[in-house]
Enzyme design. Sequence first.
Site, PDB file in Angstrom:
ATOM      1  N   GLU A 262       0.810  -1.330  -0.058  1.00  0.00           N
ATOM      2  CA  GLU A 262       0.050   0.023   0.109  1.00  0.00           C
ATOM      3  C   GLU A 262       1.146   1.289   0.106  1.00  0.00           C
ATOM      4  OE1 GLU A 262      -3.226  -0.296   2.611  1.00  0.00           O
ATOM      5  OE2 GLU A 262      -3.204  -2.375   3.108  1.00  0.00           O
TER       6      GLU A 262
ATOM      7  N   HIS B 238      -8.998   9.373   3.542  1.00  0.00           N
ATOM      8  CA  HIS B 238      -8.421   8.575   2.622  1.00  0.00           C
ATOM      9  C   HIS B 238      -8.842   8.885   1.173  1.00  0.00           C
ATOM     10  CE1 HIS B 238      -7.950   4.619   0.739  1.00  0.00           C
ATOM     11  NE2 HIS B 238      -7.556   3.949   1.895  1.00  0.00           N
TER      12      HIS B 238
ATOM     13  N   HIS C  34     -11.185   9.535   7.351  1.00  0.00           N
ATOM     14  CA  HIS C  34     -11.002   8.059   7.566  1.00  0.00           C
ATOM     15  C   HIS C  34     -10.443   7.524   8.880  1.00  0.00           C
ATOM     16  CE1 HIS C  34     -10.071   3.820   6.044  1.00  0.00           C
ATOM     17  NE2 HIS C  34      -8.646   4.233   6.300  1.00  0.00           N
TER      18      HIS C  34
ATOM     19  N   ARG D 191      -0.709   8.702   9.201  1.00  0.00           N
ATOM     20  CA  ARG D 191      -0.389   7.170   9.536  1.00  0.00           C
ATOM     21  C   ARG D 191      -0.183   6.411   8.514  1.00  0.00           C
ATOM     22  NH1 ARG D 191      -4.314   2.548   9.068  1.00  0.00           N
ATOM     23  NH2 ARG D 191      -5.745   4.131   8.431  1.00  0.00           N
TER      24      ARG D 191
HETATM   25  P1  FAD Z   1     -13.559   0.195  16.315  1.00  0.00           P
HETATM   26  O1  FAD Z   1     -13.078  -0.931  15.515  1.00  0.00           O
HETATM   27  O2  FAD Z   1     -14.106   1.539  15.803  1.00  0.00           O
HETATM   28  O3  FAD Z   1     -14.199  -0.072  17.743  1.00  0.00           O
HETATM   29  C1  FAD Z   1     -14.740   0.827  18.299  1.00  0.00           C
HETATM   30  C2  FAD Z   1     -15.776   0.205  19.410  1.00  0.00           C
HETATM   31  O4  FAD Z   1     -16.245   1.111  20.659  1.00  0.00           O
HETATM   32  C3  FAD Z   1     -17.142  -0.041  18.589  1.00  0.00           C
HETATM   33  O5  FAD Z   1     -17.411  -1.596  19.015  1.00  0.00           O
HETATM   34  C4  FAD Z   1     -17.976   0.764  19.215  1.00  0.00           C
HETATM   35  O6  FAD Z   1     -19.380   0.347  19.089  1.00  0.00           O
HETATM   36  C5  FAD Z   1     -17.728   1.087  20.540  1.00  0.00           C
HETATM   37  N1  FAD Z   1     -17.939   2.384  21.170  1.00  0.00           N
HETATM   38  C6  FAD Z   1     -17.874   3.837  20.632  1.00  0.00           C
HETATM   39  N2  FAD Z   1     -18.169   4.363  21.315  1.00  0.00           N
HETATM   40  C7  FAD Z   1     -18.999   3.829  22.552  1.00  0.00           C
HETATM   41  C8  FAD Z   1     -19.304   4.086  23.712  1.00  0.00           C
HETATM   42  N3  FAD Z   1     -19.824   5.479  23.910  1.00  0.00           N
HETATM   43  N4  FAD Z   1     -20.074   3.253  24.462  1.00  0.00           N
HETATM   44  C9  FAD Z   1     -19.766   2.078  24.212  1.00  0.00           C
HETATM   45  N5  FAD Z   1     -19.186   1.262  23.335  1.00  0.00           N
HETATM   46  C10 FAD Z   1     -18.600   2.548  22.337  1.00  0.00           C
HETATM   47  N6  FAD Z   1      -6.712  -0.013   9.269  1.00  0.00           N
HETATM   48  C11 FAD Z   1      -5.553  -1.070   9.125  1.00  0.00           C
HETATM   49  O7  FAD Z   1      -4.759  -1.036   9.810  1.00  0.00           O
HETATM   50  N7  FAD Z   1      -5.702  -1.711   7.989  1.00  0.00           N
HETATM   51  C12 FAD Z   1      -6.865  -1.465   7.101  1.00  0.00           C
HETATM   52  O8  FAD Z   1      -7.013  -2.218   6.145  1.00  0.00           O
HETATM   53  C13 FAD Z   1      -7.903  -0.545   7.468  1.00  0.00           C
HETATM   54  N8  FAD Z   1      -8.951  -0.418   6.371  1.00  0.00           N
HETATM   55  C14 FAD Z   1      -9.877   0.372   6.871  1.00  0.00           C
HETATM   56  C15 FAD Z   1     -11.317   0.570   6.201  1.00  0.00           C
HETATM   57  C16 FAD Z   1     -12.081   1.263   6.715  1.00  0.00           C
HETATM   58  C17 FAD Z   1     -13.670   1.420   5.694  1.00  0.00           C
HETATM   59  C18 FAD Z   1     -12.113   1.948   7.822  1.00  0.00           C
HETATM   60  C19 FAD Z   1     -13.248   2.809   8.405  1.00  0.00           C
HETATM   61  C20 FAD Z   1     -10.855   1.976   8.620  1.00  0.00           C
HETATM   62  C21 FAD Z   1      -9.858   1.195   8.019  1.00  0.00           C
HETATM   63  N9  FAD Z   1      -8.650   0.913   8.968  1.00  0.00           N
HETATM   64  C22 FAD Z   1      -7.763   0.119   8.619  1.00  0.00           C
HETATM   65  C23 FAD Z   1      -8.803   1.820  10.323  1.00  0.00           C
HETATM   66  C24 FAD Z   1      -8.860   0.720  11.382  1.00  0.00           C
HETATM   67  O9  FAD Z   1      -9.973  -0.273  10.955  1.00  0.00           O
HETATM   68  C25 FAD Z   1      -9.316   1.237  12.692  1.00  0.00           C
HETATM   69  O10 FAD Z   1      -8.266   2.289  13.193  1.00  0.00           O
HETATM   70  C26 FAD Z   1      -9.584  -0.034  13.864  1.00  0.00           C
HETATM   71  O11 FAD Z   1     -10.198  -0.853  13.233  1.00  0.00           O
HETATM   72  C27 FAD Z   1      -9.965   0.819  14.971  1.00  0.00           C
HETATM   73  O12 FAD Z   1     -10.119  -0.355  15.937  1.00  0.00           O
HETATM   74  P2  FAD Z   1     -10.617  -0.004  17.450  1.00  0.00           P
HETATM   75  O13 FAD Z   1     -10.778  -1.536  18.185  1.00  0.00           O
HETATM   76  O14 FAD Z   1      -9.710   1.055  17.990  1.00  0.00           O
HETATM   77  O15 FAD Z   1     -12.041   0.848  17.122  1.00  0.00           O
HETATM   78  C1  SIN Z   2      -7.188   0.556   2.919  1.00  0.00           C
HETATM   79  O1  SIN Z   2      -7.382  -0.673   2.788  1.00  0.00           O
HETATM   80  O2  SIN Z   2      -6.970   1.295   1.906  1.00  0.00           O
HETATM   81  C2  SIN Z   2      -7.195   1.035   4.279  1.00  0.00           C
HETATM   82  C3  SIN Z   2      -6.107   0.806   4.840  1.00  0.00           C
HETATM   83  C4  SIN Z   2      -5.963   1.596   5.975  1.00  0.00           C
HETATM   84  O3  SIN Z   2      -6.749   2.480   6.592  1.00  0.00           O
HETATM   85  O4  SIN Z   2      -4.819   1.221   7.008  1.00  0.00           O
END
Ligand code: FAD
Ligand code: SIN
Length: 525
Positions: free
Chosen positions: A113, A241, A349, A384
């Site tokens: 990437e 993004h 993003h 990032r």
């Molecule tokens: P999340 O997975 O967002 O989880 C947050 C949780 O907190 C959820 O369960 C939500 O319901 C809960 N929550 C929020 N507020 C509250 C509240 N007040 N009370 C109770 N629960 C709450 N990163 C990569 O490294 N590789 C990738 O390929 C990639 N692709 C991506 C594609 C997309 C479309 C997106 C949106 C992001 C992508 N990212 C990628 C970024 C990555 O997915 C996120 O940064 C990562 O998944 C965040 O994980 P997390 O556990 O911190 O939060």
């Molecule tokens: C993507 O698949 O382009 C998202 C990857 C990322 O947010 O790290």
Amino acid sequence: MVRKTDFLVIGSGIAGLSFALKAAEKGRVCLISKVVLDESNTKYAQGGIASVMYHPDSFGKHIKDTINAGHGFCNEEVVRMVVSEAPERIRELINMGVKFDRDDNGRYDLAREGGHTERRILHHKDNTGEVIEETLADKVRSHPGIEIFENHFAVEIITQHHLGEKVTRARRDIRCFGAYVLDTDTREVSTFLSKITVVATGGIGNLYQTTTNPVIATGDGIAMVFRAKGLIENMEFIQFHPTSLYNPGERPSFLITEALRGFGAVLRNSEGEEFMIRYDRRGSLAPRDIVARAIDTEMKLRGDDYVYLDCTHLDPVELTEEFPNITRKCRSLQIDITRDLIPVVPAAHYLCGGIKVDMNGETTINNLYAIGEVSSTGLHGANRLASNSLLEAVVYAHRASVNSAGKLDKITIKTGIPEWNIEGTSHLEELVLITQSYKEVQMILSNYVGIVRSDLRLARALKRLQIIYEETEKLYKKSVLSRRLCELRNLINIGYLVIRMAQERHESLGLHYTLDYPERERSEF
Ligand code: FAD
Ligand code: SIN
């Protein structure tokens, strides 16, 4: 109602689920999630998770790429730690059942990437996040030591403030005793008392009109910790993004993974020109901040609503096999990715900043940890590197679980915490008061605090946000709590932090680009 537990985990994405599974080996865990367990940013991750796997890649190269993408603003010690702990955390995911794609020789099929100088992204087709989320959620559901609370919304972190003490940001002895949590079905607020509290609430994408994030991403954790007087930093570094599918009205915006550019797809403007070559020698595979800004410039110059991603020169069989979900989604909109150009537009993003934590994920509030996207670890710097965030989440979930388990015996559950006070509140009759303000906040941030900023735009944004802040605080004080109202309030807090921190940075650095200070303040790293 009052509940007591060793570990209170708020959030069920990759960070919260990973932490809960490890912590449950040391004590009782309550895991709360504001909607259903698996709805999270994690579920939508496409590209994959970065880790050094094979020669000629090396830790040194991954470290260098991370720091280059972050414009030298990263904490080098943190980068070294995360990169070198990655293979062990990846092995754990594999042992739990996550199936990353392999090639015909049985080696992991590593993708590339933007900003990566080697192929190092482990992935499962173009739905890596879904596979990780499902695997971890299944394990959590079947773990006897984890109690799950779906449709439970954390409202406030409990500290000495709730015992009537004056708590200021300068204090270093603030302690977290748990959280007030709203059951969104019954509208009752419970007191969850815990020895250790972990905020894993993810990102803030819904601060903007166009985002790849699902509706849950409203910055709740950061807003709660800010109000509890924890330190928040680097909020100006919001990653857009470059390539979300242009499909007006669709929320969240469907992501077209950067791995597609790693596979050979190129960006073109409406004249068919491969414009990225004019902006960066790495062309369409330059780091995200550079690509998103270039697209923004091209669209503004030509008055276009989108640019194009071109895959038509790629092997059609391999293309559709590698990216089945993107193929399917585009086909549903009459776009055949093997023959047609895909219209794409940047979308909010990822947040690089957040709750300031140390190398174990501990915040500036005692017994309170923050892991995953909600945290600011120093890994990402000013931008990032793609696929480093899922990695950061598992590395910090592990470190936080080890560090917090070591403290468990020394902490006692706090007594004397008052229950949530509902005196003087009533049910809100006109929901439009919330929905309209929510839209206005998104409009303000999108129009004034997007990819390109200026002093004037930021000042305007702050002034307008202030009006909505005052209206919402009044409403909050007299209303029975609801998820939508709390989310609006949190987004306003987040918007304030983004604008204020953007105003304080008098330079253009990585994801923060301002017309008034187009140059970098410090010398190149
Ligand atoms: P999340 O997975 O967002 O989880 C947050 C949780 O907190 C959820 O369960 C939500 O319901 C809960 N929550 C929020 N507020 C509250 C509240 N007040 N009370 C109770 N629960 C709450 N990163 C990569 O490294 N590789 C990738 O390929 C990639 N692709 C991506 C594609 C997309 C479309 C997106 C949106 C992001 C992508 N990212 C990628 C970024 C990555 O997915 C996120 O940064 C990562 O998944 C965040 O994980 P997390 O556990 O911190 O939060
Ligand atoms: C993507 O698949 O382009 C998202 C990857 C990322 O947010 O790290």
